[in-house]
Enzyme design. Sequence first.
Site, PDB file in Angstrom:
ATOM      1  N   GLU A  68       0.879  -1.248   0.056  1.00 56.23           N
ATOM      2  CA  GLU A  68       0.123   0.009  -0.019  1.00 56.23           C
ATOM      3  C   GLU A  68       0.782   1.220   0.025  1.00 56.23           C
ATOM      4  O   GLU A  68       2.021   1.256   0.550  1.00 56.23           O
ATOM      5  CB  GLU A  68      -0.951   0.228   1.183  1.00 56.23           C
ATOM      6  CG  GLU A  68      -2.050  -1.161   1.019  1.00 56.23           C
ATOM      7  CD  GLU A  68      -2.838  -0.998   2.423  1.00 56.23           C
ATOM      8  OE1 GLU A  68      -2.814   0.064   2.919  1.00 56.23           O
ATOM      9  OE2 GLU A  68      -3.948  -2.094   2.447  1.00 56.23           O
ATOM     10  N   CYS A  93       5.722  -6.578   7.819  1.00 60.44           N
ATOM     11  CA  CYS A  93       6.797  -6.254   8.732  1.00 60.44           C
ATOM     12  C   CYS A  93       7.278  -7.056   9.790  1.00 60.44           C
ATOM     13  O   CYS A  93       6.047  -7.838  10.392  1.00 60.44           O
ATOM     14  CB  CYS A  93       6.444  -4.802   9.465  1.00 60.44           C
ATOM     15  SG  CYS A  93       7.751  -3.863  10.336  1.00 60.44           S
ATOM     16  N   CYS A 113       5.320  -4.349  16.234  1.00 63.76           N
ATOM     17  CA  CYS A 113       4.838  -3.170  16.968  1.00 63.76           C
ATOM     18  C   CYS A 113       3.580  -3.190  17.340  1.00 63.76           C
ATOM     19  O   CYS A 113       2.701  -3.563  16.626  1.00 63.76           O
ATOM     20  CB  CYS A 113       5.223  -1.776  16.569  1.00 63.76           C
ATOM     21  SG  CYS A 113       7.156  -1.372  15.905  1.00 63.76           S
ATOM     22  N   CYS A 152       0.687  -1.160  15.798  1.00 61.87           N
ATOM     23  CA  CYS A 152       0.634  -0.990  14.406  1.00 61.87           C
ATOM     24  C   CYS A 152       0.020  -2.296  13.664  1.00 61.87           C
ATOM     25  O   CYS A 152       0.338  -3.501  13.729  1.00 61.87           O
ATOM     26  CB  CYS A 152       2.155  -1.075  13.806  1.00 61.87           C
ATOM     27  SG  CYS A 152       2.333  -0.692  11.792  1.00 61.87           S
ATOM     28  N   HIS A 164       7.846   6.842  20.681  1.00 55.90           N
ATOM     29  CA  HIS A 164       6.564   6.312  21.283  1.00 55.90           C
ATOM     30  C   HIS A 164       6.735   5.867  22.806  1.00 55.90           C
ATOM     31  O   HIS A 164       5.475   5.642  23.110  1.00 55.90           O
ATOM     32  CB  HIS A 164       5.930   4.915  20.359  1.00 55.90           C
ATOM     33  CG  HIS A 164       6.082   5.283  19.087  1.00 55.90           C
ATOM     34  ND1 HIS A 164       5.108   6.360  18.456  1.00 55.90           N
ATOM     35  CD2 HIS A 164       6.468   4.505  18.035  1.00 55.90           C
ATOM     36  CE1 HIS A 164       5.376   6.355  17.197  1.00 55.90           C
ATOM     37  NE2 HIS A 164       6.152   5.219  16.947  1.00 55.90           N
ATOM     38  N   CYS A 222      -1.944   6.293   9.192  1.00 54.09           N
ATOM     39  CA  CYS A 222      -0.755   5.875   9.729  1.00 54.09           C
ATOM     40  C   CYS A 222      -1.032   4.754  10.947  1.00 54.09           C
ATOM     41  O   CYS A 222      -1.901   4.959  11.596  1.00 54.09           O
ATOM     42  CB  CYS A 222       0.048   6.810  10.639  1.00 54.09           C
ATOM     43  SG  CYS A 222       1.694   6.284  11.031  1.00 54.09           S
TER      44      CYS A 222
END
Length: 370
Positions: A93, A113, A117, A120, A218, A336
């Site tokens: 994407e 990925c 995380c 995410c 974060h 995001c």
Amino acid sequence: MTEKINLLNLSEPELQGFIASQGQPLYRATQLLQWIHQRGVTDFSLMTDLSKPFRQQLSEASFVRVPELALERVSADGTHKWLFRLADNNKIETVFIPDRKRGTLCVSSQVGCALNCSFCATGKEGFNRNLTLAEIIGQVWLAARLLKSPYKITNVVMMGMGEPLLNYEAVVAAMHLMMHDHAYGLSKYRVTLSTSGVIPAMRRLREESPVSLAVSLHAPNDALRNVLIPLNKKYSLDQLIPLCRDYYSRGSKRCVTFEYVMIEGMNDRLIDAKRLIRLLADVPCKINLIPFNSFQGTAYRCSTESAISVFQKCLMDAGFNTRVRRTRGDDIAGACGQLAGQFHDRTGRHQRWVQKQGHDFNRPIPAIDH
């Protein structure tokens, strides 16, 4: 018979090497860059300032192939999201975010990925493989041709699917093309790489590429960051923060941007803001606060507007340049943290990759009092 080469998959030095192997002068490489990237031409027969014999030579030895458009969605706020299909049927994407005079393209670097995380969506899909140079720069090539006036790409951020620094060679080569005068001509200030903190690759990037750096922080301490970003167990804050402090030379006007997702009750309290101030006390930086975007299966919730406002004020009162990055494209799952690839990892590549790194980023983490 020699296998044909995808010219989009060649870095500038590799393209020059290919041109030399064809017995042509090096300036032909510049001409090809302009035809392919600036004019968007992939048919050699249309490259009219090249001789007919050379065009025939190119067609026999090479081709230009970009990913295919599988799906396009346009948000009410003007955000565009594209699902691109790769040659092996994997999908990635890419998101374009318009904002006044700026148009930012968010580019993926991997299929999925491996970092997992916890906040995410992409990481929940697992890791399949790295993207090639052609698949990375191909996203820019396609977006530039799919966008209609008045939309225009002015900035590129490597913030899509994947950890860019775990696909170092292809990502750096792609960013070089983004900044190349005969390709996309973007300023080094307008190309940004975002990383979760792969320390060795960050050191290498500092020496080899002038792009802007953003770091997914974060959390204000290791205990909480271990929960949010398991990579922190391998590269902790006592390694990451000094590198960020010294990433740009002393006296430089450039600085690292820290990204901080705002999750209710997790990292958004006043005490978290004060801890963050202490952590970054001597680090030249900017801070982007990012409201958490919910996705299916997560227990996290976005911080309230008032909590975000209080957090921002605390940081700004301490002298930090802090802005809230407002959610864009959430009505098309383009914001995001919502870049979940539409694939399923049936091959076990994800676990094999994790084991190869010598660290289990997906191991369950016990509850902690942070």
